[in-house]
Design a protein around this motif. Sequence first.
Motif, short mmCIF file in Angstrom:
data_model
loop_
_atom_site.label_atom_id
_atom_site.label_comp_id
_atom_site.label_asym_id
_atom_site.label_seq_id
_atom_site.Cartn_x
_atom_site.Cartn_y
_atom_site.Cartn_z
N ARG A 1 -37.45 -14.55 -17.66
CA ARG A 1 -38.49 -15.49 -17.19
C ARG A 1 -38.75 -15.98 -18.61
NH1 ARG A 1 -36.64 -15.24 -13.13
NH2 ARG A 1 -37.58 -14.37 -11.09
N GLY A 2 -39.31 -17.44 -18.61
CA GLY A 2 -39.55 -18.14 -19.81
C GLY A 2 -40.70 -19.34 -19.59
N LEU A 3 -40.64 -20.22 -20.26
CA LEU A 3 -41.58 -21.15 -20.27
C LEU A 3 -41.46 -21.93 -18.91
CD1 LEU A 3 -41.08 -23.16 -23.68
CD2 LEU A 3 -42.94 -21.97 -23.14
N ALA A 4 -40.54 -21.96 -18.31
CA ALA A 4 -40.48 -22.46 -16.94
C ALA A 4 -41.23 -21.85 -16.03
CB ALA A 4 -38.84 -22.87 -16.59
N ASP A 5 -41.50 -20.49 -16.18
CA ASP A 5 -42.22 -19.58 -15.43
C ASP A 5 -43.68 -19.44 -15.73
OD1 ASP A 5 -39.84 -18.92 -13.65
OD2 ASP A 5 -39.24 -18.08 -15.75
N GLY A 6 -43.98 -20.28 -16.84
CA GLY A 6 -45.36 -19.98 -17.35
C GLY A 6 -45.43 -18.94 -18.33
N VAL A 7 -44.47 -18.29 -18.76
CA VAL A 7 -44.63 -17.25 -19.89
C VAL A 7 -44.93 -17.90 -21.25
CG1 VAL A 7 -43.29 -15.45 -21.06
CG2 VAL A 7 -43.06 -15.79 -18.61
N ILE A 8 -45.63 -17.08 -21.96
CA ILE A 8 -46.25 -17.60 -23.20
C ILE A 8 -45.99 -16.42 -24.12
CG2 ILE A 8 -47.79 -19.17 -22.63
CD1 ILE A 8 -50.14 -17.44 -22.99
N VAL A 9 -45.94 -16.46 -25.49
CA VAL A 9 -46.10 -15.45 -26.30
C VAL A 9 -47.43 -14.69 -26.20
CG1 VAL A 9 -46.32 -14.93 -29.08
CG2 VAL A 9 -44.64 -16.73 -28.15
N GLY A 10 -47.05 -13.12 -25.91
CA GLY A 10 -48.29 -12.45 -26.16
C GLY A 10 -48.45 -11.86 -24.54
N ASP A 11 -47.59 -12.37 -23.60
CA ASP A 11 -47.74 -11.78 -22.06
C ASP A 11 -46.98 -10.32 -22.20
OD1 ASP A 11 -48.79 -14.01 -21.18
OD2 ASP A 11 -46.86 -14.74 -20.11
N LEU A 12 -47.87 -9.44 -21.44
CA LEU A 12 -47.43 -8.05 -21.16
C LEU A 12 -46.62 -8.09 -20.04
CD1 LEU A 12 -49.28 -4.97 -22.29
CD2 LEU A 12 -48.53 -5.16 -19.95
N PHE A 13 -45.61 -7.19 -20.07
CA PHE A 13 -44.86 -6.93 -18.94
C PHE A 13 -44.62 -5.48 -18.81
CE2 PHE A 13 -43.71 -11.27 -19.23
CZ PHE A 13 -43.25 -11.59 -17.99
N SER A 14 -44.95 -4.96 -17.60
CA SER A 14 -44.50 -3.55 -17.32
C SER A 14 -42.92 -3.55 -16.94
CB SER A 14 -45.09 -2.82 -16.26
OG SER A 14 -46.69 -2.91 -16.48
N ILE A 15 -42.53 -2.36 -17.41
CA ILE A 15 -41.04 -2.26 -17.09
C ILE A 15 -40.78 -0.99 -16.18
CG2 ILE A 15 -38.72 -1.73 -18.01
CD1 ILE A 15 -40.07 -2.57 -20.88
N TYR A 16 -39.94 -1.55 -15.14
CA TYR A 16 -39.65 -0.35 -14.05
C TYR A 16 -38.25 0.07 -13.96
CZ TYR A 16 -44.65 -1.31 -12.88
OH TYR A 16 -45.90 -1.68 -12.76
N SER A 17 -37.86 1.30 -13.89
CA SER A 17 -36.67 1.52 -13.46
C SER A 17 -36.08 1.36 -12.05
CB SER A 17 -36.32 2.95 -13.79
OG SER A 17 -36.46 3.38 -15.36
N GLU B 1 -36.08 -20.70 -20.38
CA GLU B 1 -35.23 -19.95 -19.21
C GLU B 1 -35.19 -18.24 -19.49
OE1 GLU B 1 -33.62 -21.31 -22.19
OE2 GLU B 1 -32.10 -22.26 -20.88
N ALA B 2 -35.73 -18.14 -20.74
CA ALA B 2 -35.81 -16.61 -20.95
C ALA B 2 -36.71 -16.35 -22.10
CB ALA B 2 -34.52 -16.25 -21.46
N SER B 3 -36.93 -15.08 -22.23
CA SER B 3 -38.16 -14.46 -23.18
C SER B 3 -37.43 -13.48 -24.10
CB SER B 3 -39.39 -14.07 -22.40
OG SER B 3 -40.16 -15.19 -22.04
N THR B 4 -38.02 -13.28 -25.30
CA THR B 4 -37.70 -12.03 -25.85
C THR B 4 -38.75 -10.95 -25.88
OG1 THR B 4 -36.47 -13.40 -27.41
CG2 THR B 4 -36.77 -11.18 -28.20
N LEU B 5 -38.51 -9.71 -25.68
CA LEU B 5 -39.77 -8.94 -25.30
C LEU B 5 -39.51 -7.53 -26.33
CD1 LEU B 5 -41.95 -8.72 -22.75
CD2 LEU B 5 -40.35 -6.88 -22.01
N LEU B 6 -40.63 -7.22 -27.04
CA LEU B 6 -40.55 -6.24 -27.86
C LEU B 6 -41.09 -4.88 -27.08
CD1 LEU B 6 -40.47 -4.52 -30.75
CD2 LEU B 6 -42.80 -5.41 -31.18
N VAL B 7 -40.29 -3.92 -26.92
CA VAL B 7 -40.73 -2.76 -25.99
C VAL B 7 -41.67 -1.80 -26.71
CG1 VAL B 7 -39.93 -0.65 -25.03
CG2 VAL B 7 -38.52 -2.60 -25.12
#
Length: 265
Positions: free
Chosen positions: A193-209, A240-246
């Motif tokens: 998910r990236g700019l095309a999906d409205g993602v910006i730097v600082g967005d928090l995502f939860s990760i699910y197994s 088209e994508a984002s880089t996420l720091l865990v």
Amino acid sequence: MGCKEKTLITTLVFLLAIGLWGPVGKTNAQTGQTLALSGKMVEDRVRACGFVTSQPVPYIGTIVGSQDASGHLSEGDYIYIRLEPGKRVKTGDRLVIARFSKEIKHPVTKEKHGHSIYFPGRVVILDGEGPVVPAIIEKSFATVIHGDWIMDPPPSMSSTVSIRMRDGLRGVILAAAEEEENISEGEVVFIDRGLADGVIVGDLFSIYSLPYYTKEASDNKNDLPLWKSGEGVVIYVTPEASTLLVTHSNQGIYAGDIVVSGKGK
């Protein structure tokens, strides 16, 4: 553990003009919380791990030689850069080393999602005259090799990133930036998910197994609850994508795991 074969991009003006780079270090914060990107280990990892893009990546030149014949180069080594036609550099210019790395395929759809770009270090130009110019590797985050590209540096990243909570956006981890199979806190991943999906730097995502389905459950199409395995904050964005720091993990995280914007539970 340094990132493993990946790279960065040219000037901010150019990147913004072609819509390849998202806002850096600035977000519409909704929580008042911030993520500190200070500390040598975090800074080096963030600066090196880069991003995923399907767009062409412009560059200034290519590393074509060095004093070390092995080609396994690091901080303090002297190198030679062949400039691209029409490109110019000046003595004292500080530029980044970039590597167009592996093709990224979506772990669910198996479709091509672009290539990862990795930045193993920085150089200083020693003499800007001629089609092949000498330089010294000022900083290395990982091994530098012949064939790596030289690019203009990105803008300086803020030492803190404002965190935004946004609910409802769901995606998938494409790959680990450092090609680790078992990803943990402090490492970096790419999501689909990236700019095309409205993602910006600082967005928090939860990760699910992803849950394990028995054959019976799978046949009956019974949905099992997801298990939250961690959280991450976006540090780079492309269309088209984002880089996420865990930023947190309580178990192993893997390519193909689900990400959902917001805190979750």
